[in-house]
Enzyme design. Structure first.
Site, PDB file in Angstrom:
ATOM      1  CG  HIS A   1      -1.053   3.892   4.535  1.00  0.00           C
ATOM      2  ND1 HIS A   1      -2.317   3.398   4.803  1.00  0.00           N
ATOM      3  CD2 HIS A   1      -0.342   2.854   4.041  1.00  0.00           C
ATOM      4  CE1 HIS A   1      -2.362   2.124   4.472  1.00  0.00           C
ATOM      5  NE2 HIS A   1      -1.177   1.764   4.017  1.00  0.00           N
TER       6      HIS A   1
ATOM      7  CB  SER B   1      -0.948   0.009   1.200  1.00  0.00           C
ATOM      8  OG  SER B   1      -0.212  -0.118   2.392  1.00  0.00           O
TER       9      SER B   1
ATOM     10  CG  ASP C   1      -3.986   5.589   6.822  1.00  0.00           C
ATOM     11  OD1 ASP C   1      -2.841   5.355   7.248  1.00  0.00           O
ATOM     12  OD2 ASP C   1      -4.444   5.069   5.778  1.00  0.00           O
TER      13      ASP C   1
END
Ligand SMILES: *[C@@H]1O[C@H](CO)[C@@H](O)[C@H](O)[C@H]1NC(C)=O
Length: 362
Positions: free
Chosen positions: A329, A41, A326
């Protein structure tokens, strides 16, 4: 002075100016012709959007600082690779494999997938569908190599020459800990292996994966170490820290992994003829650990498996002041710093044996 001469001089000068600006334009080629991205990600830019998974972010506030809005990038703006691609002089970002078309593939593709790991099962039991490192290489990159071969009139020598010049970026492994080894409710790996034995399995797999990429023509590899995964707000929330600033066991995994990856990179530099690999260390944990207090997440978390921003929630007003966008991340500002370090840093603690700029120009 003869006025005619003067004007002809002016014409000459302006012709020269036009020529030199044309030359600049012609020279504004990227430092490498192509850039391929493998990872999770931290690198994904939309490959998970149509997968049945909790690990996808094609909704606001993700992308609220990106020109196209939410694209599936796991941050507010550009990712690490968007910045590196800019630094290398490309005029556009690498398209996600899921949306790639036509001759786009010649310049590079982004195969990265949120929640994916080095091991095939990583991310599956707790998050859902994902494109594992093996699938990224053996299915998707393989298909792209065939497409490139066709675009190059089935000339295998020209194809290899092209593929040899690209940079192959590999940023993977966090999920093998976060969404596998340290999720004992979903995976039994921690009952079967010690942390060191598990890490050895990861390194052995990664070594094979890099060799397969080499067999497909890769020669310039940028291999990233893991960030301190025990310092993310979500990890701190989930595991607690016993009064320490971060979750030590998670960071221990990342530290063992990084030492071994670094050594793998150095071995492969010796073993793989004409391959150039470099190891890039994400900048360490900032000295002031108090910034990792769980309140210091820019958006309101609870989406995905609990670590992602809640859909359409209102983010903080100054994300550039935050490390975390978040629960796991980073903000665009942090990715920019990591990209600049990877591209131009000159000390072995961040790039060993060389930085991306050097890798590009070897
Ligand atoms: C590199 O080659 C040496 C000597 O053949 C071998 O012992 C080692 O396992 C190889 N390492 C890798 C990562 O391929």
């Amino acid at each position: 002075m003869n006025p005619n001469l003067k004007s002809s001089k002016l014409v000459t000068i302006s012709v020269l100016l036009v020529l030199s600006s044309l030359q600049n334009w012609a020279n504004a080629k990227p430092e490498v012709p192509c850039y391929f991205i493998f990872g999770d990600s931290m690198s994904d830019n939309g490959n998970n959007n149509n997968l049945n998974t909790l690990a996808k972010v094609n909704y606001l506030p993700y992308g609220n600082a990106f020109p196209e809005g939410p694209t599936g990038r796991f941050t507010n703006g550009r990712t690490l690779h968007d910045f590196i691609v800019e630094l290398l002089g490309f005029k556009r970002y690498m398209p996600p494999f899921s949306q790639v078309r036509g001759k786009d593939v010649l310049k590079g593709v982004n195969y990265a997938s949120g929640s994916a790991g080095i091991l095939d099962e990583t991310g599956k039991n707790n998050m859902g569908a994902r494109i594992s490192m093996n699938q990224q290489i053996l299915q998707n990159h393989r298909a792209v190599v065939s497409k490139i071969t066709k675009d190059m009139w089935d000339d295998p020598i020209a194809t290899q020459k092209h593929l040899n010049k690209c940079i192959y970026s590999i940023q993977i492994g966090s999920n093998d800990y976060l969404n596998n080894y340290f999720k004992p409710k979903f995976y039994d790996t921690s009952r079967r292996h010690t942390l060191t034995a598990f890490t050895n399995i990861l390194i052995q797999q990664l070594s094979q994966q890099l060799r397969i990429l080499y067999d497909y023509g890769a020669r310039k590899f940028a291999v990233y170490g893991l960030p301190m995964i025990g310092c993310t707000p979500s990890a701190i929330l989930e595991f607690g820290t016993n009064g320490k600033p971060c979750v030590d066991t998670l960071n221990e995994g990342a530290t063992i992994f990084n030492e071994k990856v670094k050594s793998l990179v150095h071995q492969l530099n010796m073993n793989l003829t004409s391959a150039k690999l470099t190891y890039l260390n994400p900048p360490g944990v900032p000295v002031d650990l108090s910034i990792f207090a769980k309140a210091e997440v820019c958006c309101e978390i609870g989406g995905g498996g609990g670590e992602l921003c809640i859909r359409d929630s209102r983010p903080c007003s100054s994300p550039e002041k935050y490390i975390f966008w978040d629960g796991v991340h980073l903000t665009e500002t942090q990715y920019k710093m990591i990209a600049e370090s990877a591209y131009s840093c000159t000390i072995p603690s961040c790039a060993s044996p060389f930085n991306i700029q050097k890798l590009a120009n070897l």
